[in-house]
Design a protein around this motif. Sequence first.
Motif, PDB file in Angstrom:
ATOM      1  N   GLN A 164       0.835  -1.213   0.000  1.00  0.00           N
ATOM      2  CA  GLN A 164       0.000   0.000   0.000  1.00  0.00           C
ATOM      3  C   GLN A 164       0.867   1.258   0.000  1.00  0.00           C
ATOM      4  O   GLN A 164       0.617   2.197  -0.752  1.00  0.00           O
ATOM      5  CB  GLN A 164      -0.925   0.013   1.234  1.00  0.00           C
ATOM      6  N   ASP A 179       1.245   4.089  -2.820  1.00  0.00           N
ATOM      7  CA  ASP A 179       0.981   5.498  -2.486  1.00  0.00           C
ATOM      8  C   ASP A 179       2.118   6.396  -2.952  1.00  0.00           C
ATOM      9  O   ASP A 179       1.900   7.487  -3.456  1.00  0.00           O
ATOM     10  CB  ASP A 179       0.852   5.682  -0.957  1.00  0.00           C
ATOM     11  N   GLN A 214       2.961   1.359  -9.117  1.00  0.00           N
ATOM     12  CA  GLN A 214       1.656   1.359  -9.800  1.00  0.00           C
ATOM     13  C   GLN A 214       1.809   0.860 -11.244  1.00  0.00           C
ATOM     14  O   GLN A 214       0.983   0.092 -11.734  1.00  0.00           O
ATOM     15  CB  GLN A 214       1.066   2.769  -9.812  1.00  0.00           C
ATOM     16  N   ARG A 236      -7.528  -2.910  -4.222  1.00  0.00           N
ATOM     17  CA  ARG A 236      -6.875  -1.763  -4.859  1.00  0.00           C
ATOM     18  C   ARG A 236      -6.178  -2.185  -6.158  1.00  0.00           C
ATOM     19  O   ARG A 236      -6.273  -1.505  -7.184  1.00  0.00           O
ATOM     20  CB  ARG A 236      -5.860  -1.159  -3.897  1.00  0.00           C
ATOM     21  N   HIS A 239      -7.791  10.385  -1.273  1.00  0.00           N
ATOM     22  CA  HIS A 239      -7.185  10.123   0.029  1.00  0.00           C
ATOM     23  C   HIS A 239      -8.034  10.709   1.136  1.00  0.00           C
ATOM     24  O   HIS A 239      -8.386  11.867   1.117  1.00  0.00           O
ATOM     25  CB  HIS A 239      -5.808  10.799   0.080  1.00  0.00           C
ATOM     26  N   HIS A 291      -8.982   4.044   4.297  1.00  0.00           N
ATOM     27  CA  HIS A 291      -7.967   4.836   3.595  1.00  0.00           C
ATOM     28  C   HIS A 291      -8.207   4.724   2.102  1.00  0.00           C
ATOM     29  O   HIS A 291      -7.974   3.701   1.511  1.00  0.00           O
ATOM     30  CB  HIS A 291      -6.568   4.354   3.974  1.00  0.00           C
ATOM     31  N   LYS A 292      -8.667   5.791   1.513  1.00  0.00           N
ATOM     32  CA  LYS A 292      -8.955   5.781   0.073  1.00  0.00           C
ATOM     33  C   LYS A 292      -7.700   6.202  -0.671  1.00  0.00           C
ATOM     34  O   LYS A 292      -6.921   7.004  -0.193  1.00  0.00           O
ATOM     35  CB  LYS A 292     -10.090   6.766  -0.246  1.00  0.00           C
ATOM     36  N   HIS A 293      -7.545   5.681  -1.876  1.00  0.00           N
ATOM     37  CA  HIS A 293      -6.312   5.942  -2.607  1.00  0.00           C
ATOM     38  C   HIS A 293      -6.613   6.601  -3.934  1.00  0.00           C
ATOM     39  O   HIS A 293      -7.467   6.150  -4.671  1.00  0.00           O
ATOM     40  CB  HIS A 293      -5.576   4.629  -2.846  1.00  0.00           C
ATOM     41  N   ASP A 304      -4.857   6.753  -6.995  1.00  0.00           N
ATOM     42  CA  ASP A 304      -3.708   6.280  -7.750  1.00  0.00           C
ATOM     43  C   ASP A 304      -3.626   6.970  -9.106  1.00  0.00           C
ATOM     44  O   ASP A 304      -4.629   7.214  -9.747  1.00  0.00           O
ATOM     45  CB  ASP A 304      -3.823   4.766  -7.976  1.00  0.00           C
TER      46      ASP A 304
END
Length: 344
Positions: free
Chosen positions: A137, A141, A147, A175, A231, A243-245, A247
């Motif tokens: 994670q 981030d 990614q 995710r 986020h 916890h939102k991401h 990306d």
Amino acid sequence: MSLIPVTIITGFLGSGKTTLLKRILTEAHGQKIAVIENEFGEENIDNDILVADTKEQIIQMNNGCICCTIREDLRVTLIDLAAKKRDGSLKFDRVVIETTGLADPGPVAQTFFMDDEIAEIYLLDAIVTLVDAKHGQTQLDQRQEAQRQAGFADQIFISKTDLVTTAEADDLAHRLKHINPRAPQQRVHFGEVPLGNVFDLRGFNLNAKLEIDPSFLTDDAHDHGHHDHDHVHDEHCNHPHHHKHDDDVKSFVYKSTRPFNPSKLEDFLGSMVQIYGPRMLRYKGVLNVVGMDRKVIFQGVHQLMGSDVGPKWSPGEDKTSKMVFIGIDLPQDLFRTGLEQCLA
């Protein structure tokens, strides 16, 4: 001579690439494997680990990363390997390239399509990506390379799941599925992976099955605006789902039951690839095209795009075109509007 299959193993630093490689090399599968390793620095400790208990051919490229700047090195290494195979001084059935943990696999993959000499000798089979459950994670981030590695994957292995809770592993898997819905995922323990999940995946074969997770398509249909997550920082919250991401690498799926006009589609995709190619990591689709009783399969990496005629639509089969695009900040609305305008 039939084409030599190549597998690219990628993943961020510490994700378990060497452990997986060691397992592949020591398993009694009867295949000889040439390994092209690529690490930072002159001292390569991995090499000592691997050579200790295997008779495989390991070729090192100790100049940082396999990326745009030294794609020529990779090319030279591959040509040299093929020459040694031809003259009998090296015997191997397939090649595994282990990229450094900081590499973008895109340029490595492109080498197998852009260079005619390489394309006549080698067949890129798949990109296999390892993601460390404990640090994945944070790496996603903080590092776009992590990614990209997930976005390019034909198969994702989540390692070190014994170091996290089931909820944390599920959150990471969710995710990764949003980053890349076309890559099957598997949780692995100390590189214990069936070789059938590493070799002969045909990830770059146009007629290989288009894997898109059905639940991802369902998610997409509801269109929650941005399920690609902003986020939300809550200092007191330890629950991973909170916890939102946001990306950079995201995917989206386009579906239509109306057939495509082939020339309009070719023009549109051609222009999008010209503009956004460097940001388009992987894209693939099964298309229903006007006047054709067969599926048209297309896929690409960056600016390289190809299409092929696939099997016939079965009688009574739902002729739905499905396309998945994985890229860095791609203008989803622009793609969707353009694709709509290519329908017959």
